[in-house]
Write a protein that holds these residues in place. Structure first.
Motif, short mmCIF file in Angstrom:
data_model
loop_
_atom_site.label_atom_id
_atom_site.label_comp_id
_atom_site.label_asym_id
_atom_site.label_seq_id
_atom_site.Cartn_x
_atom_site.Cartn_y
_atom_site.Cartn_z
N UNK A 368 10.82 6.86 5.67
CA UNK A 368 10.70 5.98 6.72
C UNK A 368 10.29 7.04 7.78
N UNK A 369 10.83 8.11 7.85
CA UNK A 369 10.20 9.19 8.97
C UNK A 369 8.71 9.75 8.71
N UNK A 370 8.57 10.04 7.37
CA UNK A 370 7.38 10.61 6.92
C UNK A 370 6.88 10.17 5.42
N UNK A 371 6.22 8.91 5.81
CA UNK A 371 5.73 8.28 4.61
C UNK A 371 4.49 9.15 4.06
N UNK A 372 4.40 9.36 2.80
CA UNK A 372 3.24 10.08 2.24
C UNK A 372 1.80 9.54 2.64
N UNK A 373 1.73 8.28 2.80
CA UNK A 373 0.64 7.68 3.37
C UNK A 373 0.78 7.13 4.76
N UNK A 374 0.60 7.74 5.65
CA UNK A 374 1.12 7.16 7.02
C UNK A 374 0.04 5.91 7.47
N UNK A 375 -1.12 5.97 6.98
CA UNK A 375 -2.15 4.92 7.35
C UNK A 375 -2.23 4.02 6.18
N UNK A 376 -1.16 4.21 5.03
CA UNK A 376 -1.70 3.63 3.84
C UNK A 376 -3.20 3.70 3.30
N UNK A 377 -3.58 3.37 2.29
CA UNK A 377 -4.92 3.52 1.60
C UNK A 377 -5.69 2.51 2.45
N UNK A 378 -7.04 2.64 2.90
CA UNK A 378 -7.66 1.72 3.52
C UNK A 378 -7.86 0.38 2.69
N UNK A 379 -7.77 -0.77 3.30
CA UNK A 379 -8.43 -1.96 2.41
C UNK A 379 -9.69 -2.59 3.32
N UNK A 380 -10.22 -3.52 2.55
CA UNK A 380 -11.22 -4.15 3.32
C UNK A 380 -11.30 -5.70 3.00
N UNK A 381 -11.69 -6.47 4.11
CA UNK A 381 -11.60 -7.77 3.95
C UNK A 381 -13.06 -8.39 3.08
N UNK A 382 -12.70 -9.19 2.12
CA UNK A 382 -13.85 -9.85 1.26
C UNK A 382 -14.41 -11.19 2.04
N UNK A 383 -13.58 -11.77 2.79
CA UNK A 383 -13.79 -12.74 3.58
C UNK A 383 -13.38 -12.98 5.18
N UNK A 384 -13.84 -13.90 5.93
CA UNK A 384 -13.29 -13.84 7.01
C UNK A 384 -11.77 -14.62 6.81
#
Length: 507
Positions: A368-384
């Motif tokens: 909770x305090x120190x997640x290994x990926x603080x911003x997670x892995x980036x995603x990208x929108x395939x549609x609006x």
């Protein structure tokens, strides 16, 4: 004006009116003022999750930023993140194809980097069924147990083979990284790089340098990713390093595959079961389906596991030990639970972890305090799509600030304090945490990570007394990097526990 001109003019007016009306209906998320060309890049200082947290405090939990030419949706609330990974899960299942990422991902072919589609589904199926299934994890239990025993043995006996007496200072980061690398390489290829003699081979040194440089470069801000005009300049020198690293990694993985392919031809049938490892199993699948299980596919899967399964686990254990050293009562409570439920006649085993409820609370509070990926892995929108009532354009990168969400005062009482008790007796249920992500792209290695972290942490607590190097609390500053490293590696004092001497002496 002729009849055709009138019709054309009328249609043009209707199209313009429709465009204006649709534009007015679009409601984009808030966005701070931008600068020409660079957008919001001037607002960011490392670590990025803190800079984005400050923007969320000022402008709200859903922001639309511009990293140069790249539109970025930043989400900093549990409700908005949940909407991204449930209602819009398929829409956000792609990964952004940043130019520098192709060097770290075999041209966007690894499990973590490839876009949602048939190739990703095949990789995910192989990872979850062939490599990281419950059956696979059970079959590799002995590997993790042996490596953790070796860690305890190396701490108990000094470099001269004598028993460690009194309190001794130890830099834990290196020990934990070596352990995680050994576990992953043994599971993948049946090879260990850090052995009983304490000597480090040239190959082990090269592998460690390669993995460390991978995380260093993955956490580097490459301005060329966001400012196309800089892509051919490479004034940071990042691209040259990426190209070199890609070549080294590819050659290393190909050597590994060739060694195991050659070795499998020489192994007798009755020895096959003893020699089982991930690459070996994938090479067997290659014989039945060579068109899909190519060497490139095997390399892509193994690089994903190596990248996701070393630094993340060792960092989590290092954060957990740092928190326990600063909170002695929690350390004593975890030890008492282990003494009661496991005893002092044997080491903690993975099968014990489900009975060590407080230890699980310590791990949950650490994540909770120190997640290994603080911003997670980036995603990208395939549609609006729509998030929180806002229209999100197609091709927008998504950053979810898990670090900020995990410390939200609206959800957590005393959010910055280390309190494992908040998870006792199911009290943490319903309070949103995403240390391994969520939805289709959730980390498939969660089961392995929890087993490894629990076993290592439980063994360190069971076998040794721990205290800080001085009176001052352990420095909890965060370093820059993809996997939230500590700014200052953990130094701690340890001594073998009297109650565990007989067990440790027999290792």
């Amino acid at each position: 004006m002729g009849p055709f001109s009138s019709i054309f003019f009328t249609l043009a007016l209707l199209l313009i009116a429709k465009f204006l009306l649709s534009s007015k209906k679009k409601r984009l998320p808030p966005s701070p003022p931008t600068l020409p060309f660079i957008g919001h890049l001037h607002l960011f200082k490392k670590p990025l999750h803190h800079a984005l947290a400050r923007l969320a405090d000022r402008h709200g939990p859903i922001l639309l930023l511009r990293f140069g030419s790249v539109p970025v949706l930043v989400v900093s609330s549990a409700s908005a993140a949940e909407e991204c990974f449930t209602t819009n899960d398929v829409t956000f299942a792609n990964r952004p194809s940043l130019p520098s990422a192709k060097y770290l991902s075999n041209n966007y072919t690894t499990l973590g980097s490839t876009n949602y589609g048939p190739h990703w589904r095949n990789l995910r199926r192989v990872a979850t069924i062939e490599l990281l299934s419950t059956h696979r994890l059970l079959s590799s239990t002995d590997v993790r147990a042996e490596e953790v025993r070796e860690l305890a043995r190396r701490l108990f006996f000094n470099s001269k083979g004598a028993v460690t007496e009194g309190f001794v200072k130890e830099e834990l980061k290196s020990r934990l990284f070596e352990l995680a690398l050994n576990i992953m390489m043994r599971m993948m290829a049946g090879k260990r790089y850090y052995g009983n003699d304490g000597e480090v081979s040239e190959e082990a040194r090269q592998v460690r340098e390669m993995v460390e440089e991978l995380f260093s470069l993955a956490g580097t801000s490459n301005l060329g990713d966001f400012l196309p005009m800089l892509r051919w300049v490479d004034f940071q020198g990042v691209r040259k390093r990426l190209v070199r690293l890609q070549k080294r990694r590819d050659e290393f993985m190909q050597r590994l595959i060739d060694e195991l392919r050659k070795g499998s031809m020489e192994i007798k049938q009755e020895e096959v079961e003893e020699e089982k490892n991930m690459i070996g199993d994938l090479l067997l699948l290659q014989k039945t389906d060579p068109g899909y299980y190519t060497d490139q596919t095997i390399k892509a899967l193994c690089l994903s596991l190596l990248q996701a399964g070393t630094d993340t686990s060792s960092n989590t254990i290092e954060w957990a030990m740092s928190l326990l050293l600063n909170n002695g009562e929690a350390l004593m409570k975890a030890r008492e639970e282990i003494d009661t439920r496991v005893g002092n006649k044997r080491l903690v085993q993975e099968s014990d972890l489900s009975n060590l409820a407080y230890l699980q609370c310590v791990i949950a509070e650490t994540l909770r305090l120190y997640p290994a990926g603080p911003l997670l892995v980036p995603h990208e929108s395939s549609n609006e799509c729509v998030v929180g009532g806002y229209n999100i354009p197609q091709g927008t990168m998504l950053l979810v600030n898990a670090y900020y969400i995990h410390r939200d005062a609206k959800t957590w009482e005393d959010p910055t304090k280390f309190k494992p008790e908040r998870f006792e007796n199911g009290k943490g249920e319903g309070k949103w945490m995403i240390p391994f992500g969520m939805g289709r792209r959730r980390c498939p290695g969660e089961g392995l990570a929890m087993r490894e972290v629990g076993l290592v942490l439980g063994t360190l607590i069971q076998c040794f007394e721990w205290k800080r190097v001085g009176k001052e609390e352990v420095d909890m500053d965060e370093g820059s990097g993809l996997t939230l490293p500590k700014a200052v590696p953990l130094d701690a004092m340890y001594s073998p526990r009297q109650a565990m001497i007989d067990v440790l002496a027999g290792l």
